[in-house]
Enzyme design. Structure first.
Site, PDB file in Angstrom:
ATOM      1  N   ASP A   1      -8.242  13.837 -23.925  1.00 19.13           N
ATOM      2  CA  ASP A   1      -7.414  14.901 -23.342  1.00 19.13           C
ATOM      3  C   ASP A   1      -6.068  14.407 -22.826  1.00 19.13           C
ATOM      4  O   ASP A   1      -5.416  15.104 -22.046  1.00 19.13           O
ATOM      5  CB  ASP A   1      -8.155  15.629 -22.208  1.00 19.13           C
ATOM      6  CG  ASP A   1      -9.255  16.547 -22.714  1.00 19.13           C
ATOM      7  OD1 ASP A   1      -9.417  16.664 -23.942  1.00 19.13           O
ATOM      8  OD2 ASP A   1      -9.954  17.145 -21.877  1.00 19.13           O
TER       9      ASP A   1
ATOM     10  N   CYS B   1     -12.145  17.608 -28.807  1.00 14.91           N
ATOM     11  CA  CYS B   1     -12.690  16.242 -28.799  1.00 14.91           C
ATOM     12  C   CYS B   1     -13.515  15.860 -30.028  1.00 14.91           C
ATOM     13  O   CYS B   1     -13.157  14.957 -30.772  1.00 14.91           O
ATOM     14  CB  CYS B   1     -13.567  16.050 -27.570  1.00 14.91           C
ATOM     15  SG  CYS B   1     -12.923  16.689 -26.025  1.00 14.91           S
TER      16      CYS B   1
ATOM     17  N   HIS C   1     -19.871  11.641 -28.584  1.00 11.85           N
ATOM     18  CA  HIS C   1     -19.646  13.076 -28.810  1.00 11.85           C
ATOM     19  C   HIS C   1     -19.762  13.484 -30.282  1.00 11.85           C
ATOM     20  O   HIS C   1     -19.104  14.437 -30.708  1.00 11.85           O
ATOM     21  CB  HIS C   1     -18.273  13.495 -28.247  1.00 11.85           C
ATOM     22  CG  HIS C   1     -18.189  14.969 -27.940  1.00 11.85           C
ATOM     23  ND1 HIS C   1     -17.007  15.598 -27.588  1.00 11.85           N
ATOM     24  CD2 HIS C   1     -19.136  15.932 -27.942  1.00 11.85           C
ATOM     25  CE1 HIS C   1     -17.230  16.874 -27.383  1.00 11.85           C
ATOM     26  NE2 HIS C   1     -18.519  17.102 -27.583  1.00 11.85           N
TER      27      HIS C   1
ATOM     28  N   ASN D   1      -6.617  14.764 -28.614  1.00  8.20           N
ATOM     29  CA  ASN D   1      -6.085  16.124 -28.781  1.00  8.20           C
ATOM     30  C   ASN D   1      -4.937  16.296 -27.800  1.00  8.20           C
ATOM     31  O   ASN D   1      -4.572  15.360 -27.078  1.00  8.20           O
ATOM     32  CB  ASN D   1      -7.157  17.212 -28.567  1.00  8.20           C
ATOM     33  CG  ASN D   1      -8.018  17.037 -27.341  1.00  8.20           C
ATOM     34  OD1 ASN D   1      -9.229  16.820 -27.455  1.00  8.20           O
ATOM     35  ND2 ASN D   1      -7.434  17.111 -26.155  1.00  8.20           N
TER      36      ASN D   1
END
Length: 586
Positions: free
Chosen positions: A40, A78, A131, A267
């Site tokens: 982020d 993500c 993730h 991102n």
């Protein structure tokens, strides 16, 4: 451009050939790879990108000492970015659709950068946020990493003294999570100083919850920022300090000239803050949601201060790093990305005239939009009712829609997007099942966020992000169920993680004709764990859970469904259920 699923068998043959040829090829001459990604952090969250109120001296140093990519793109959120980085393929092609509900899981047959480098004799370590699947064989150990310290979910609940997973075992840690992950990465580098290594360090900062040591937070509060931005900038500077620790250790070990260092983010920024005057931020398919920093340093091989102005993307990293390292790709592995090694080494130009595609899922439904197409000149975007076209050369902030002035361009790019989406989503709507029964994973956790619910059962949080739980149990018809793929039949002990304000809750666990029951015989309703958040979080807070033994079930091989049904309750909101864990009984 259809892309066939890569074959794992090719990796086995490749590994055998490399072992036989190792003495001849001089494996020790291959460079190490340190691949660092933050979570982020936007394009504008780096001082050298024009943000004078943020201190990132190490990131700025990497940009000076290596190559800076001027137009580098990832996905808007993500998990898709991570899947593309790991495989060199668009995330939808890998099975990664979104960030929760199991939709973040990458298909196990995908070949990752860890498997490619591992087959070439590299030590492979991951330190941070995965993730891309919590269940073997889609977890890090099943996807080619020898060492894993971190967590598999989309975010973690607390960043101080956080419990983490180390090669399948939960461990307690002490300190701030970014510092702890760096300690583990440093130990990995030390252990493998005499052999080539791939160290993937995907930090979870500055993703929420917004927690950061006082010294960093206070510095940015003193510069006049609100609490959220001060926390984010403090987390970024802390990452920068830890990146410096990694570079210092590599240099102290005499490995700098033998190590390719890559830094990028996953991102756009997780908030409306400075982002180079680009439109959009995280979760947007506009420029600001997917254009991020990329710095690549290799002293003596990549010219210091070089810039790469051509379009590039996350799908290019696997082929580029394999090319730089002289690591062959397995036969039959077809990628969406291309190698940018010639542009980095000065032996050839970067590809031009490329067309890059962006998609953002907004939940479990497989919708074709939001989506975008990026070329050297144009960005076609559909986030609302229709397509908009922007001339990025004349209007980099995407202020004026020119689709009416260039209808042929808009139609051509829209048709290209629709064809791309149909291609990469082939088979993506197949049922997703949690694998159970692999010998490598005798314990399998079924998280609440991968269940379907009935009756009054609902997520405690708003959207069912990672670490959420199921609440609202209290009436007939209340149920949660999980779709399983039992690869080997067997007997499993069932343990439920619950809290209950009063005893007397009775639950039935069933799969086919096999059933077992559990009774909550004592109250367990603890408060949330202390959480040093700087601002209120959007995710659920963490709390302790009571393990409730529900006996054993025999699961037959093949597709199965495991359901938890409420049989009796002392009243409404009688139970919270966080997960069901299946322990193989040997």
């Amino acid at each position: 451009m259809p892309i066939a699923p890569p074959a794992r068998a090719a990796l086995c043959l490749l590994a055998m050939g490399l072992v036989l040829a190792g003495a001849v090829r001089g494996q020790e001459t291959r460079p190490n790879v340190l691949l660092v990604m933050t979570d982020d952090q936007g394009w504008g969250d780096v001082r050298s990108h024009g943000n004078p109120l943020l201190d990132t001296p190490v990131m700025d140093r990497l940009a000076r000492e290596g190559a800076r990519f001027e137009r580098f793109y990832v996905s808007p959120v993500c998990a898709p970015s991570r899947a593309s980085l790991l495989t060199g393929r668009y995330s939808l092609r890998t099975g990664t659709q979104w960030v929760t509900y199991g939709l973040e899981t990458m298909r196990p047959e995908e070949v990752t950068i860890a498997e490619v480098f591992g087959a070439a004799g590299y030590a492979t370590g991951l330190f941070g946020k995965w993730h891309n699947g919590s269940h073997y064989p889609s977890d890090p150990l099943g996807q080619g990493f020898d060492t894993f310290v971190g967590f598999s979910a989309g975010h973690w609940n607390n960043y101080v003294d956080a419990p983490l997973v180390a090669n399948g075992r939960e461990v307690e840690t002490r300190g701030f999570i970014t510092d702890v992950l760096t300690d583990s990465a440093l130990a990995f580098v030390e252990r493998n100083r005499d052999r080539p290594f791939l160290a993937y360090v995907p930090y979870n900062a500055p993703h929420s919850p917004f927690q950061v040591p006082d010294a960093y937070f206070d510095r940015y509060k003193a510069r006049g920022f609100d609490d959220r931005t001060a926390a984010v900038y403090g987390m970024v500077e802390n990452v920068d300090d830890n990146l410096g620790r990694l570079l210092d250790r590599i240099e102290a070990l005499g490995l700098a000239e033998r190590t390719v260092v890559v830094f990028l983010t996953d991102n756009g920024p997780n908030g409306d803050r400075f982002n180079g005057h680009m439109r959009g931020f995280k979760a947007s398919v506009h420029e600001g949601g997917s254009r991020v920093p990329l710095f690549v340093r290799w002293p003596g091989r990549i010219e210091a201060g070089a810039t790469v102005p051509e379009l590039a993307a996350h799908i290019d990293l696997l082929p580029t790093l394999a090319d730089l390292a002289g690591v062959p790709l397995p036969a039959g592995l077809v990628l969406d990305g291309v190698s940018l090694a010639p542009a980095l080494l000065g032996t050839g130009p970067a590809p031009t005239g490329r067309t890059l595609f962006t998609h953002h899922s907004r939940g479990a439904d497989l919708e074709p939009y939001p989506g975008a197409v990026r070329t050297d000149r144009w960005r076609l975007v559909r986030e609302g009712a229709g397509w908009e076209l922007f001339d990025m050369a004349a209007d980099p902030s995407e202020a004026v829609d020119v689709a009416a002035h260039h209808p042929d361009v808009a139609r051509r790019l829209a048709a290209a997007y629709d064809a791309w989406f149909a291609d990469v989503t082939r088979g993506l709507d197949a049922p997703r099942r949690i694998p159970v029964g692999f010998p490598e994973a005798p314990v399998v956790t079924l998280p609440a966020v991968e269940s379907t619910q009935a009756g009054g059962v609902r997520y405690a949080g708003e959207s069912g992000w990672a670490n959420d739980w199921l609440t609202g149990w209290g009436a007939d018809g209340d149920r949660a169920a999980w779709a399983l793929d039992v690869v080997e039949a067997g007997v499993y002990r069932v343990v439920l993680d619950v809290t209950a304000p009063a005893p007397g809750v009775r639950l039935r666990v069933a799969s086919g004709a096999a059933t077992t029951e559990a009774v909550v015989d004592r109250a367990f309703d603890p408060p949330f764990l202390p959480s040093p958040d700087r601002v209120p979080r959007g995710e659920v807070y963490a709390k302790p859970w009571m393990p409730l033994d529900a006996g054993t079930l025999r699961l037959g091989a093949g597709p199965a469904r495991l359901a938890v049904d409420l049989v009796a309750a002392p009243g409404p909101d009688a139970l919270d259920l966080h997960a069901v864990t299946l322990h193989r009984v040997r």
